[in-house]
Design an enzyme around this catalytic site. Structure first.
Site, PDB file in Angstrom:
ATOM      1  N   SER A  11      17.642   5.088   1.940  1.00 38.44           N
ATOM      2  CA  SER A  11      18.721   5.307   0.389  1.00 38.44           C
ATOM      3  C   SER A  11      18.297   7.105   0.529  1.00 38.44           C
ATOM      4  O   SER A  11      18.764   8.587   0.178  1.00 38.44           O
ATOM      5  CB  SER A  11      18.770   5.404  -1.114  1.00 38.44           C
ATOM      6  OG  SER A  11      17.517   5.510  -0.789  1.00 38.44           O
ATOM      7  N   SER A 129       3.785   4.399   7.686  1.00 38.22           N
ATOM      8  CA  SER A 129       1.897   4.139   7.126  1.00 38.22           C
ATOM      9  C   SER A 129       2.016   6.147   7.023  1.00 38.22           C
ATOM     10  O   SER A 129       2.244   6.715   6.456  1.00 38.22           O
ATOM     11  CB  SER A 129       1.053   3.760   7.941  1.00 38.22           C
ATOM     12  OG  SER A 129      -0.053   4.124   6.805  1.00 38.22           O
ATOM     13  N   TYR A 143      -3.200   6.077  -3.232  1.00 40.57           N
ATOM     14  CA  TYR A 143      -2.367   6.228  -2.000  1.00 40.57           C
ATOM     15  C   TYR A 143      -3.022   6.038  -0.385  1.00 40.57           C
ATOM     16  O   TYR A 143      -2.125   5.560   0.357  1.00 40.57           O
ATOM     17  CB  TYR A 143      -1.620   7.534  -2.076  1.00 40.57           C
ATOM     18  CG  TYR A 143      -0.574   7.882  -1.478  1.00 40.57           C
ATOM     19  CD1 TYR A 143       0.607   7.246  -1.116  1.00 40.57           C
ATOM     20  CD2 TYR A 143      -0.618   8.628  -0.178  1.00 40.57           C
ATOM     21  CE1 TYR A 143       1.463   7.622   0.174  1.00 40.57           C
ATOM     22  CE2 TYR A 143       0.068   9.038   0.974  1.00 40.57           C
ATOM     23  CZ  TYR A 143       1.201   8.475   1.220  1.00 40.57           C
ATOM     24  OH  TYR A 143       2.537   8.061   2.017  1.00 40.57           O
ATOM     25  N   LYS A 147      -2.124   3.111   2.098  1.00 39.53           N
ATOM     26  CA  LYS A 147      -1.752   3.624   3.357  1.00 39.53           C
ATOM     27  C   LYS A 147      -2.778   2.357   4.769  1.00 39.53           C
ATOM     28  O   LYS A 147      -2.629   2.536   6.034  1.00 39.53           O
ATOM     29  CB  LYS A 147      -1.636   5.201   3.849  1.00 39.53           C
ATOM     30  CG  LYS A 147      -0.719   5.254   3.367  1.00 39.53           C
ATOM     31  CD  LYS A 147       0.344   4.850   3.490  1.00 39.53           C
ATOM     32  CE  LYS A 147       1.834   5.116   2.739  1.00 39.53           C
ATOM     33  NZ  LYS A 147       3.279   4.143   3.379  1.00 39.53           N
TER      34      LYS A 147
HETATM   35  N1  LIG Z   1       6.680  12.684   3.248  1.00 38.62           N
HETATM   36  C1  LIG Z   1       5.817  12.625   3.691  1.00 38.62           C
HETATM   37  O1  LIG Z   1       5.231  13.905   3.275  1.00 38.62           O
HETATM   38  C2  LIG Z   1       5.408  11.867   4.536  1.00 38.62           C
HETATM   39  C3  LIG Z   1       4.307  11.329   4.963  1.00 38.62           C
HETATM   40  C4  LIG Z   1       3.784  10.473   5.195  1.00 38.62           C
HETATM   41  C5  LIG Z   1       4.608   9.046   4.615  1.00 38.62           C
HETATM   42  N2  LIG Z   1       5.262   8.791   4.493  1.00 38.62           N
HETATM   43  C6  LIG Z   1       5.859   7.546   3.815  1.00 38.62           C
HETATM   44  O2  LIG Z   1       7.514   7.502   4.679  1.00 38.62           O
HETATM   45  C7  LIG Z   1       8.489   6.634   3.580  1.00 38.62           C
HETATM   46  C8  LIG Z   1       9.252   7.256   2.938  1.00 38.62           C
HETATM   47  O3  LIG Z   1       8.629   7.963   2.035  1.00 38.62           O
HETATM   48  P1  LIG Z   1       9.851   9.176   2.115  1.00 38.62           P
HETATM   49  O4  LIG Z   1       9.239  11.045   2.459  1.00 38.62           O
HETATM   50  O5  LIG Z   1      10.643   9.601   3.051  1.00 38.62           O
HETATM   51  O6  LIG Z   1       9.983   9.488   0.278  1.00 38.62           O
HETATM   52  P2  LIG Z   1      11.242   8.970  -0.585  1.00 38.62           P
HETATM   53  O7  LIG Z   1      12.588  10.435   0.102  1.00 38.62           O
HETATM   54  O8  LIG Z   1      11.246   9.043  -1.910  1.00 38.62           O
HETATM   55  O9  LIG Z   1      12.156   7.650  -0.033  1.00 38.62           O
HETATM   56  C9  LIG Z   1      11.398   6.675  -0.430  1.00 38.62           C
HETATM   57  C10 LIG Z   1      12.094   5.659  -0.176  1.00 38.62           C
HETATM   58  O10 LIG Z   1      11.873   4.068  -0.383  1.00 38.62           O
HETATM   59  C11 LIG Z   1      12.791   3.796  -1.400  1.00 38.62           C
HETATM   60  N3  LIG Z   1      11.886   2.856  -2.135  1.00 38.62           N
HETATM   61  C12 LIG Z   1      11.047   2.713  -3.134  1.00 38.62           C
HETATM   62  N4  LIG Z   1      10.886   2.376  -4.281  1.00 38.62           N
HETATM   63  C13 LIG Z   1      10.890   0.994  -3.220  1.00 38.62           C
HETATM   64  C14 LIG Z   1      10.971  -0.850  -3.974  1.00 38.62           C
HETATM   65  N5  LIG Z   1      10.296  -0.997  -4.604  1.00 38.62           N
HETATM   66  N6  LIG Z   1      12.131  -1.425  -3.181  1.00 38.62           N
HETATM   67  C15 LIG Z   1      12.414  -0.493  -1.771  1.00 38.62           C
HETATM   68  N7  LIG Z   1      12.799   0.170  -1.648  1.00 38.62           N
HETATM   69  C16 LIG Z   1      12.167   1.453  -2.168  1.00 38.62           C
HETATM   70  C17 LIG Z   1      13.486   4.156  -1.891  1.00 38.62           C
HETATM   71  O11 LIG Z   1      15.216   3.702  -1.900  1.00 38.62           O
HETATM   72  P3  LIG Z   1      15.432   3.829  -3.434  1.00 38.62           P
HETATM   73  O12 LIG Z   1      14.467   4.470  -4.496  1.00 38.62           O
HETATM   74  O13 LIG Z   1      17.208   3.638  -2.819  1.00 38.62           O
HETATM   75  O14 LIG Z   1      14.934   2.171  -3.495  1.00 38.62           O
HETATM   76  C18 LIG Z   1      13.601   5.370  -0.691  1.00 38.62           C
HETATM   77  O15 LIG Z   1      14.453   5.708   0.205  1.00 38.62           O
HETATM   78  C19 LIG Z   1       7.682   6.009   2.685  1.00 38.62           C
HETATM   79  O16 LIG Z   1       6.168   4.520   3.159  1.00 38.62           O
HETATM   80  C20 LIG Z   1       5.754   7.263   2.616  1.00 38.62           C
HETATM   81  O17 LIG Z   1       4.773   6.848   2.551  1.00 38.62           O
HETATM   82  C21 LIG Z   1       5.750   9.799   3.319  1.00 38.62           C
END
Ligand SMILES: NC(=O)c1ccc[n+]([C@@H]2O[C@H](COP(=O)([O-])OP(=O)(O)OC[C@H]3O[C@@H](n4cnc5c(N)ncnc54)[C@H](OP(=O)(O)O)[C@@H]3O)[C@@H](O)[C@H]2O)c1
Length: 270
Positions: A11, A129, A143, A147
């Site tokens: 989403s 991760s 966090y 990971k």
């Molecule tokens: N952005 C960064 O800089 C970064 C860096 C390293 C790793 N990551 C990793 O990338 C992944 C995606 O993060 P993002 O940056 O895209 O964050 P985001 O924009 O906050 O998106 C998070 C997503 O996770 C879903 N989510 C949260 N809790 C959930 C649950 N209990 N069940 C199912 N879905 C759930 C949300 O969907 P709903 O709220 O619609 O359920 C949303 O689609 C994460 O694992 C994060 O740790 C991100």
């Protein structure tokens, strides 16, 4: 038939970018959300209800994909959240919630998808991760720990499922411009004047500013597409700004003691 891809957390942010890019490349893509109705944009893929914290919801979501397509070729375990808080300030319930989403969530979806992949005698699991899993980030220790757990689990899983024709790998993003800052938890002690409050808030502000100016998540969508088309995926795919990718190599070369100094310097911690 086009390959069927299931992406948890479709989403927003990285998951949304992966889904959009794969849909444009002709895959049959299912993203997930705990509440698909809240997403008002017209998406080029199906968004199904799935909460990775709820076993029944995970099973129902995966059953829905199977009933529509009969298979799942690629699972991207992407759903995840961040948490700000010193190691001492994190209460058990706060820590458990993040482990439940970032680690147990990955295990739940993987466990429900694998029987279908084993029957198909092929499949690919990509776990999102983080570079943070390679180091203990100050005030984000929990966090980092979630990971790092995904790293170890993925390394073992990859060996175990290979005999069934199933591949697994890890993508380690650096900073990407998503909604991660808005969705990140801050432990309750920070609002209650813990001795770590001001440092936690200072570093939160710093990383939120970095996220705004960080990389485009579409890059991760393209990487997932390339991995799907790779015969033998690597174990790890770091992706992000050159300095963040370099940090992993630097840590290996200089060792943990010197790397700690680099981290402290980066976060301006004496
Ligand atoms: N952005 C960064 O800089 C970064 C860096 C390293 C790793 N990551 C990793 O990338 C992944 C995606 O993060 P993002 O940056 O895209 O964050 P985001 O924009 O906050 O998106 C998070 C997503 O996770 C879903 N989510 C949260 N809790 C959930 C649950 N209990 N069940 C199912 N879905 C759930 C949300 O969907 P709903 O709220 O619609 O359920 C949303 O689609 C994460 O694992 C994060 O740790 C991100």
């Amino acid at each position: 038939m086009d390959k069927v891809v299931l992406v948890t957390g479709g989403s927003s942010g990285i998951g949304k970018a992966i889904c959009t890019i794969l849909a444009a490349k002709g895959f049959r893509v299912f993203g997930t959300s705990r509440n698909p109705k809240k997403v008002i944009d017209a998406l080029p893929y199906e968004l199904i209800t799935l909460d990775v914290q709820d076993e029944t919801s995970v099973k129902r979501g995966i059953d829905e994909v199977i009933s529509k397509t009969g298979r799942i070729d690629v699972l991207v375990n992407n759903a995840g959240v961040g948490i700000m808080g010193s190691v001492e300030d994190c209460q058990d319930l706060e820590t458990q919630e993040i482990f439940d989403i970032n680690v147990f969530g990955v295990l739940r979806t993987t466990r429900h998808v694998l029987p279908y992949m084993r029957n198909q005698k092929n499949g690919l699991i990509i776990n999102i991760s983080s570079v943070a899993g390679h180091m203990g980030l100050p005030y984000r220790g929990v966090y980092s720990a979630t990971k790092a757990a995904v790293h170890r689990l993925s390394e073992a899983l990859r060996i175990e499922v290979a005999p069934f024709g199933i591949k697994a790998c890890v993508i380690d993003p650096g900073d990407f411009a998503t909604n991660i800052s808005e969705n990140r938890r801050v432990v309750s002690a920070v609002a209650n004047n813990s001795v770590y409050s001001s440092e936690t808030l200072r570093i939160e502000k710093m990383i939120n500013e970095e996220i705004v100016h960080s990389s485009n998540p579409n890059l991760i969508g393209e990487l997932v597409f390339n991995i799907i088309n790779t015969k033998k995926p690597n174990v790890y795919y770091p992706i992000g700004k050159p300095l963040q990718k370099l940090a992993l190599i630097v840590k290996r070369i200089v060792g943990s003691n010197i790397f700690e100094r680099i981290l402290k310097n980066n976060y301006k911690i004496d």
